[in-house]
Design a protein around this motif. Structure first.
Motif, mmCIF file in Angstrom:
data_model
loop_
_atom_site.group_PDB
_atom_site.id
_atom_site.type_symbol
_atom_site.label_atom_id
_atom_site.label_comp_id
_atom_site.label_asym_id
_atom_site.label_seq_id
_atom_site.Cartn_x
_atom_site.Cartn_y
_atom_site.Cartn_z
ATOM 1 N N ALA A 19 0.835 -1.214 0.000
ATOM 2 C CA ALA A 19 0.000 0.000 0.000
ATOM 3 C C ALA A 19 0.864 1.255 0.000
ATOM 4 O O ALA A 19 0.551 2.230 -0.699
ATOM 5 C CB ALA A 19 -0.931 -0.003 1.217
ATOM 6 N N GLU A 22 2.326 1.843 -3.440
ATOM 7 C CA GLU A 22 1.326 2.361 -4.369
ATOM 8 C C GLU A 22 1.150 3.866 -4.262
ATOM 9 O O GLU A 22 0.767 4.518 -5.238
ATOM 10 C CB GLU A 22 -0.013 1.656 -4.163
ATOM 11 N N ILE A 23 1.418 4.442 -3.081
ATOM 12 C CA ILE A 23 1.272 5.894 -2.939
ATOM 13 C C ILE A 23 2.613 6.617 -3.112
ATOM 14 O O ILE A 23 2.709 7.811 -2.883
ATOM 15 C CB ILE A 23 0.612 6.287 -1.597
ATOM 16 N N ARG A 72 -1.493 10.906 3.634
ATOM 17 C CA ARG A 72 -1.655 9.775 2.697
ATOM 18 C C ARG A 72 -0.958 8.529 3.227
ATOM 19 O O ARG A 72 -1.484 7.424 3.140
ATOM 20 C CB ARG A 72 -1.104 10.117 1.310
ATOM 21 N N CYS A 73 0.215 8.707 3.788
ATOM 22 C CA CYS A 73 0.987 7.600 4.331
ATOM 23 C C CYS A 73 0.275 6.983 5.537
ATOM 24 O O CYS A 73 0.132 5.757 5.628
ATOM 25 C CB CYS A 73 2.380 8.097 4.700
ATOM 26 N N ALA A 76 -2.792 5.043 4.446
ATOM 27 C CA ALA A 76 -2.434 3.759 3.833
ATOM 28 C C ALA A 76 -2.118 2.720 4.906
ATOM 29 O O ALA A 76 -2.538 1.559 4.808
ATOM 30 C CB ALA A 76 -1.245 3.934 2.892
ATOM 31 N N GLU A 79 -5.506 1.804 6.796
ATOM 32 C CA GLU A 79 -6.417 0.988 5.991
ATOM 33 C C GLU A 79 -5.940 -0.445 5.843
ATOM 34 O O GLU A 79 -6.760 -1.364 5.742
ATOM 35 C CB GLU A 79 -6.613 1.623 4.614
ATOM 36 N N THR A 80 -4.627 -0.664 5.826
ATOM 37 C CA THR A 80 -4.127 -2.018 5.579
ATOM 38 C C THR A 80 -3.735 -2.770 6.848
ATOM 39 O O THR A 80 -3.767 -3.997 6.865
ATOM 40 C CB THR A 80 -2.929 -1.994 4.618
#
Length: 112
Positions: A19, A22-23, A72-73, A76, A79-80
């Motif tokens: 994840a 991906e960012i 954003r980090c 991520a 969420e995971t």
């Protein structure tokens, strides 16, 4: 710049790493650590004897990123890594004053 330290369950490492990739996170340090929080460990059975495991295995991620990429980090990771069960871990965010790439001497954002 900011440093994100995330303590997560070991089986979530691959998902979190993917994840973050991906960012656009291009590097991180990963350490196997042990600790406890509210979980306070658990008991295990070994050769017929029950014993207390006070420190549980965890994984610690250390990521240094630009200040504007922190949300954003963190999202991520949340969420995971989240399972909804006790022991999911913690995320710590601190300021980083200066970064230097040893090989080139580049500093700060260029060194990340």
């Amino acid at each position: 710049m900011k440093k994100i330290e995330a303590i997560i369950k070991p089986f979530k490492l691959d998902d979190v790493r993917e994840a973050l990739g991906e960012i656009g996170v291009t590097g991180m340090t990963v350490s196997e650590v042990k600790g406890f929080g509210r979980q306070k460990g658990h008991t295990e059975l070994y050769r017929g004897a029950e014993y207390m495991v006070d420190f549980l295995p965890k994984v610690k991620l250390e990521i240094v990123i630009a200040k504007e990429d922190v949300d954003r980090c963190v999202n991520a990771i949340l969420e995971t890594a989240q399972t909804g069960k006790i022991g999911d871990g913690k995320i710590f965010i601190t300021d980083v004053e200066r970064v230097i790439r040893i090989r080139t001497g580049e500093e700060n954002r260029e060194a990340i």
